[in-house]
Design a protein around this motif. Structure first.
Motif, short mmCIF file in Angstrom:
data_model
loop_
_atom_site.label_atom_id
_atom_site.label_comp_id
_atom_site.label_asym_id
_atom_site.label_seq_id
_atom_site.Cartn_x
_atom_site.Cartn_y
_atom_site.Cartn_z
N GLN A 144 47.00 -40.50 36.27
CA GLN A 144 48.14 -39.74 36.54
C GLN A 144 48.66 -39.96 38.24
N VAL A 145 49.75 -40.38 38.33
CA VAL A 145 50.47 -40.70 39.60
C VAL A 145 51.03 -39.55 40.00
N PHE A 146 50.83 -39.20 41.22
CA PHE A 146 51.69 -37.92 41.77
C PHE A 146 53.04 -38.52 42.49
N THR A 147 54.02 -37.83 41.99
CA THR A 147 55.41 -38.13 42.37
C THR A 147 55.99 -36.85 42.66
N GLU A 148 56.93 -36.92 43.92
CA GLU A 148 57.90 -35.75 44.21
C GLU A 148 58.93 -36.45 44.95
N VAL A 149 60.19 -35.48 44.91
CA VAL A 149 61.35 -36.06 45.52
C VAL A 149 61.15 -35.77 47.07
N ALA A 150 61.28 -36.79 47.78
CA ALA A 150 61.10 -36.69 49.39
C ALA A 150 62.41 -36.77 50.15
N GLY A 151 63.43 -37.08 49.32
CA GLY A 151 65.03 -37.29 50.16
C GLY A 151 65.68 -37.87 48.90
N PRO B 129 76.58 -48.45 50.51
CA PRO B 129 75.78 -48.09 49.33
C PRO B 129 74.53 -47.54 49.96
N ARG B 130 73.90 -46.62 49.07
CA ARG B 130 72.65 -46.06 49.53
C ARG B 130 72.13 -45.75 51.05
N GLN B 131 72.95 -44.95 51.72
CA GLN B 131 72.82 -44.47 52.96
C GLN B 131 71.92 -43.45 53.07
N ARG B 132 71.26 -43.36 54.14
CA ARG B 132 70.05 -42.49 54.27
C ARG B 132 70.23 -41.63 55.47
N VAL B 133 69.40 -40.64 55.72
CA VAL B 133 69.41 -39.72 56.85
C VAL B 133 69.16 -40.68 58.09
N GLY B 134 69.99 -40.33 59.13
CA GLY B 134 69.75 -41.20 60.23
C GLY B 134 70.69 -42.31 60.47
N GLN B 135 71.34 -42.64 59.33
CA GLN B 135 71.99 -44.05 59.48
C GLN B 135 73.31 -43.54 60.05
N LYS B 136 74.36 -44.58 60.49
CA LYS B 136 75.53 -44.41 60.87
C LYS B 136 76.71 -44.93 60.07
N VAL B 137 78.02 -44.30 59.82
CA VAL B 137 79.23 -45.06 59.11
C VAL B 137 80.30 -44.97 60.23
N VAL C 176 47.53 -46.43 46.66
CA VAL C 176 48.79 -47.24 47.06
C VAL C 176 49.84 -45.94 47.28
N ILE C 177 50.20 -46.06 48.50
CA ILE C 177 51.30 -44.91 48.66
C ILE C 177 52.56 -45.59 48.93
N THR C 178 53.73 -44.98 48.16
CA THR C 178 55.12 -45.62 48.32
C THR C 178 55.96 -44.44 48.85
N ARG C 179 56.75 -44.53 50.18
CA ARG C 179 57.48 -43.52 50.68
C ARG C 179 58.94 -44.25 50.53
N GLU C 180 59.76 -43.89 49.70
CA GLU C 180 61.35 -44.53 49.33
C GLU C 180 62.02 -43.99 50.35
N ALA C 181 61.72 -42.68 51.03
CA ALA C 181 62.38 -42.07 52.00
C ALA C 181 62.38 -42.37 53.28
N ALA C 182 61.24 -43.30 53.76
CA ALA C 182 61.25 -43.78 55.13
C ALA C 182 62.43 -44.25 55.62
N THR C 183 62.56 -44.17 56.91
CA THR C 183 63.61 -44.42 57.74
C THR C 183 63.66 -46.12 58.05
N ASN C 184 62.44 -46.74 57.97
CA ASN C 184 62.44 -48.25 58.20
C ASN C 184 62.17 -48.96 56.69
N THR C 185 62.90 -50.22 56.52
CA THR C 185 62.44 -51.10 55.60
C THR C 185 60.94 -51.19 55.16
#
Length: 264
Positions: free
Chosen positions: A198-205, A220-228, A138-147
């Motif tokens: 043992q779950v592998f975890t590292e900061v991706a963004g 709130p929770r703005q990410r790279v690629g978003q606009k304000v 099971v792969i979780t990518r919290e830094a992905a650009t889409n929901t």
């Protein structure tokens, strides 16, 4: 009596001269007496201990001298000095007060929070189907650009197989009951190990919370690629680090870095 009447002036003058002679004779004695009294008085004064004067407090003088060694420089080109640098003014809203334009946009933006986003790889077990053993992840990518990409995604991979995140390089232990799985990450080519325990975890963004004081807006929770959008101008978020965020003006392409607001 006749003699006294004829010579009384001489007799009086004689008495005066005798008195003057006596006074002249007594004068040295009087001078000596006065001198002894003065010496006695001055000797008593001379034996008194003399208290020294307190040291002068020169701290304020020394501080003034230090300031003179490094005099302040007058700057008229920085923000806030508008004597020789007039600035435009804008109105907040349709009927609001006039506000210096330098207070609009990024000058009124503060970064209130930066949250790390993790890449997680979980090993769930092996699927034994004869000669071909496959492994569930099971792969979780919290830094992905889409929901959709941010949600946990199951993957089934055989030995030597590859996903968009990792390549399964080797298995430690029995193929159907491995104690450890060795993976190579696609982006960094780094080798990591996972197991059921043992779950592998590292900061991706990172994700950042922004506040625009002038219009009382929060992002709130703005990410790279978003606009304000700030006071009619649009800014692209081009980079977020653990302590700052970088925004790019969509029109001028000028980039500005804003540090995380320190907690009070």
């Amino acid at each position: 009596m006749e003699i006294l009447r004829k010579h009384y002036e001489k007799i009086i003058l004689s008495f005066v001269l005798v008195g003057l002679a006596a006074a002249a004779a007594l004068l040295p004695l009087k001078v000596a007496s006065v001198r002894r009294e003065l010496e006695s008085a001055t000797q008593g004064l001379g034996r008194r201990p003399i208290k020294p004067l307190p040291a002068l407090d020169m701290s304020t003088n020394m501080a003034a001298l230090k300031r003179l060694l490094k005099p302040p420089k007058a700057t008229f080109a920085t923000q806030g000095h508008n004597i020789f640098n007039p600035i435009p003014w804008s109105r907040k809203g349709t009927d609001g007060p006039l506000i210096p334009q330098e207070q609009f946009g990024l000058n009124s933006v503060s970064v209130t929070k930066i949250t790390p986003l993790y890449l997680k790889i979980e090993f769930k077990g092996a699927r034994d189907s004869g000669d071909n053993v496959r492994y569930d992840f099971v792969i979780t990518r919290e830094a992905a650009t889409n929901t959709a990409g941010q949600k946990p995604a199951p993957r089934v991979v055989a030995l030597g197989g590859k996903t968009d995140v990792f390549t399964l390089k080797s298995v430690v232990g029995e193929p159907d009951k491995p104690t450890e799985i060795v993976l190579e990450l696609v982006d960094s080519k780094k080798t990591v190990s996972v197991s059921k325990e043992q779950v592998f975890t590292e900061v991706a963004g990172y994700a950042a919370d922004l506040r625009y004081e002038l219009e009382n807006k929060v992002f709130p929770r703005q990410r790279v690629g978003q606009k304000v959008s700030l006071s009619g101008n649009t800014y692209n978020i081009v980079e977020i680090e653990s302590g700052s965020i970088t925004l790019e003006d969509e029109k001028t392409k000028k980039r500005t870095s804003i540090a995380l607001k320190a907690e009070s």
